[in-house]
Motif scaffolding. Structure first.
Motif, PDB file in Angstrom:
ATOM      1  N   GLY A 413     -30.606  10.426   8.631  1.00 20.89           N
ATOM      2  CA  GLY A 413     -30.861  11.285   7.475  1.00 20.89           C
ATOM      3  C   GLY A 413     -31.550  12.581   7.858  1.00 20.89           C
ATOM      4  O   GLY A 413     -31.212  13.660   7.348  1.00 20.89           O
ATOM      5  N   ALA A 414     -32.521  12.495   8.775  1.00 21.77           N
ATOM      6  CA  ALA A 414     -33.227  13.695   9.211  1.00 21.77           C
ATOM      7  C   ALA A 414     -32.293  14.646   9.942  1.00 21.77           C
ATOM      8  O   ALA A 414     -32.328  15.871   9.722  1.00 21.77           O
ATOM      9  N   TYR A 415     -31.432  14.098  10.796  1.00 24.79           N
ATOM     10  CA  TYR A 415     -30.524  14.976  11.535  1.00 24.79           C
ATOM     11  C   TYR A 415     -29.417  15.539  10.646  1.00 24.79           C
ATOM     12  O   TYR A 415     -28.906  16.638  10.905  1.00 24.79           O
ATOM     13  N   ALA A 416     -29.048  14.825   9.596  1.00 24.08           N
ATOM     14  CA  ALA A 416     -28.096  15.397   8.641  1.00 24.08           C
ATOM     15  C   ALA A 416     -28.699  16.634   7.967  1.00 24.08           C
ATOM     16  O   ALA A 416     -28.021  17.656   7.788  1.00 24.08           O
ATOM     17  N   MET A 417     -29.993  16.545   7.615  1.00 27.01           N
ATOM     18  CA  MET A 417     -30.668  17.700   7.022  1.00 27.01           C
ATOM     19  C   MET A 417     -30.841  18.810   8.051  1.00 27.01           C
ATOM     20  O   MET A 417     -30.638  19.998   7.748  1.00 27.01           O
ATOM     21  N   TRP A 418     -31.192  18.434   9.276  1.00 29.49           N
ATOM     22  CA  TRP A 418     -31.324  19.412  10.358  1.00 29.49           C
ATOM     23  C   TRP A 418     -30.021  20.190  10.533  1.00 29.49           C
ATOM     24  O   TRP A 418     -30.016  21.418  10.606  1.00 29.49           O
ATOM     25  N   LYS A 419     -28.897  19.457  10.593  1.00 29.24           N
ATOM     26  CA  LYS A 419     -27.593  20.096  10.797  1.00 29.24           C
ATOM     27  C   LYS A 419     -27.242  21.003   9.621  1.00 29.24           C
ATOM     28  O   LYS A 419     -26.733  22.122   9.816  1.00 29.24           O
ATOM     29  N   LYS A 420     -27.542  20.560   8.409  1.00 28.09           N
ATOM     30  CA  LYS A 420     -27.261  21.374   7.224  1.00 28.09           C
ATOM     31  C   LYS A 420     -28.028  22.684   7.279  1.00 28.09           C
ATOM     32  O   LYS A 420     -27.468  23.770   7.027  1.00 28.09           O
ATOM     33  N   MET A 421     -29.323  22.601   7.595  1.00 31.28           N
ATOM     34  CA  MET A 421     -30.137  23.814   7.592  1.00 31.28           C
ATOM     35  C   MET A 421     -29.800  24.723   8.767  1.00 31.28           C
ATOM     36  O   MET A 421     -29.767  25.947   8.647  1.00 31.28           O
ATOM     37  N   MET A 422     -29.538  24.130   9.922  1.00 34.58           N
ATOM     38  CA  MET A 422     -29.241  24.933  11.110  1.00 34.58           C
ATOM     39  C   MET A 422     -27.853  25.579  11.027  1.00 34.58           C
ATOM     40  O   MET A 422     -27.600  26.591  11.688  1.00 34.58           O
ATOM     41  N   SER A 423     -26.942  24.991  10.264  1.00 32.20           N
ATOM     42  CA  SER A 423     -25.598  25.553  10.129  1.00 32.20           C
ATOM     43  C   SER A 423     -25.526  26.626   9.054  1.00 32.20           C
ATOM     44  O   SER A 423     -24.528  27.321   8.916  1.00 32.20           O
TER      45      SER A 423
END
Length: 425
Positions: A413-423
């Motif tokens: 879940g944390a990396y899904a949010m990380w990827k969303k924000m970084m993309s």
């Protein structure tokens, strides 16, 4: 603040659903983008209200790598101010906390109010027609609070804090039940740094899988009842929920997940002397005393709120990114403001035993985090696996992706949010 442009890879390539590249821990360019796209774009936790209890109270901390001052002004409002004079850029406060009427830059003595307004300029004649004081306040971050916790963001267009917290609010409310109707106060802070990327620690808080292996020494040092409470490896009721927006919760002691629900289990004998002291005072009912003791170890879960603060059993864990391979951690012990001090003291001793500077838990954790950093540097394109429990992840009744507490649902879940924000461009 500028972003170093990336010329290779895309973030979906580096952060897949079940694995992430070790490069996420080692690439300085990625770290620079994280500061811009995450820490300077979303809500970052900065303080608990008890740390700035009255008008004039302040603390200093960081949002990402930016130094800030969190204040309570004369109207009782909370302010988060960039700790940077508007004249030549010097910091205007070098104390970790305290009480003040305002802040004065030591370089040329420009002075500012608790809300950041520029109050005075020495020898103002040279600025006539050049500087209007109302045009040069300290930079203010947008600041909002929930349940006594204060967050700030550089992004004036960020969604409301409560929307960002989402279903994490349910667990924040449960967490604060451990102070038994009294206001919560921070009773001490232990700060240290480890040589590793901030995301390694972010992963750790909802990583139940490591606990019995890394913390053998702590498990060997505690009483049988506490050891039984933390023996969750084969407990089907011990689960991890992905709460959305990068937030997650690992329920390690299900019987304590909601302290309003009492399963009637006997109190731990180790607290017999404390119970006797509370009874002898004549100030508390048997029901209150039982509640004090039941809440001694905290909430029974670790709640991770993306990106920088967790509500962990009975303390706050705050991470502050220093560089791509260095992170500062603050462990903040908690007590009751107005409750029996003998209970607060026992809670502090429990905190020190695991999280304190001479405790069993923090050194073991930090050793593991640093080894991850060293290994990732050896093969930065080799994936870091976050796939444990993927085959048994199901939605809870609330719709949260859920699996066992030893699984890596929270990390995904944390990396899904990380990827969303970084993309996000």
């Amino acid at each position: 603040m500028t972003t170093t442009p990336r010329v290779v890879d895309t973030y979906p390539d580096l952060a897949e659903a079940d694995r992430v590249a070790g490069q996420l821990y080692t690439d300085p360019a990625i770290f620079d983008e994280e500061m811009e796209k995450i820490f300077y774009s979303t809500w970052v936790w900065v303080a608990h209200e008890s740390e700035i209890p009255e008008a004039g109270s302040f603390k200093t901390t960081y949002v990402g790598r930016q130094p800030v001052i969190v204040t309570r002004d004369r109207k009782g409002g909370f302010n988060t101010l960039l700790n940077r004079c508007r004249h030549r850029g010097a910091t205007v406060c070098d104390q970790s906390n305290g009480k003040a009427n305002g802040f004065t830059c030591p370089y040329h003595n420009w002075s500012y109010a608790l809300d950041g307004k520029l109050r005075g300029i020495p020898y103002p004649e040279g600025y006539e027609g050049v500087v209007e004081k109302e045009d040069f306040p300290l930079q203010r971050l947008r600041t909002e609070s929930y349940a006594g916790m204060i967050w700030a963001t550089f992004n004036q267009d960020a969604e409301p804090l409560e929307d960002f917290l989402g279903d994490a609010k349910i667990w924040i409310d449960r967490f604060f039940k451990q102070t038994n109707g009294y206001p919560t106060k921070v009773t001490g802070i232990h700060k240290f740094r480890f040589r590793g990327n901030w995301k390694i620690q972010l992963e750790n808080t909802t990583d139940g899988y490591h606990f019995p292996m890394v913390h053998k020494s702590w498990m060997a040092s505690i009483d049988a009842e506490t050891a039984e409470m933390m023996s969750f490896m084969n407990d089907p009721a011990a689960v991890t929920h992905d709460l959305g927006n990068g937030h997650s919760v690992a329920v390690m002691a299900p019987a304590n997940a909601d302290l309003d629900i009492d399963d009637g289990a006997p109190l731990q004998p180790r607290f017999d002397d404390l119970v006797a002291e509370l009874e002898a005072s004549g100030e508390y009912t048997p029901e209150q005393i039982r509640r004090f003791v039941r809440s001694m170890h905290g909430s029974g879960f670790n709640l991770n709120t993306f990106p920088n603060v967790s509500f962990s059993l009975a303390f706050f864990r705050v991470l502050i990114p220093i560089s791509v391979d260095e992170t500062e951690i603050w462990h903040m012990s908690l007590g009751m403001d107005g409750g029996p001090e003998c209970v607060n003291q026992e809670r502090l001793r429990i905190h020190e035993h695991f999280q304190g500077p001479f405790g069993f838990g923090s050194p073991d954790d930090a050793e593991g985090w640093e080894r991850v950093q060293l290994g990732a540097a050896g093969a930065p394109r080799m994936p870091i696996l976050v796939n444990r429990g993927l085959n048994r992840e199901t939605p809870s009744a609330e719709g949260w992706p859920t699996s066992h507490v030893t699984d890596e649902t929270g990390m995904r879940g944390a990396y899904a949010m990380w990827k969303k924000m970084m993309s996000h461009d």
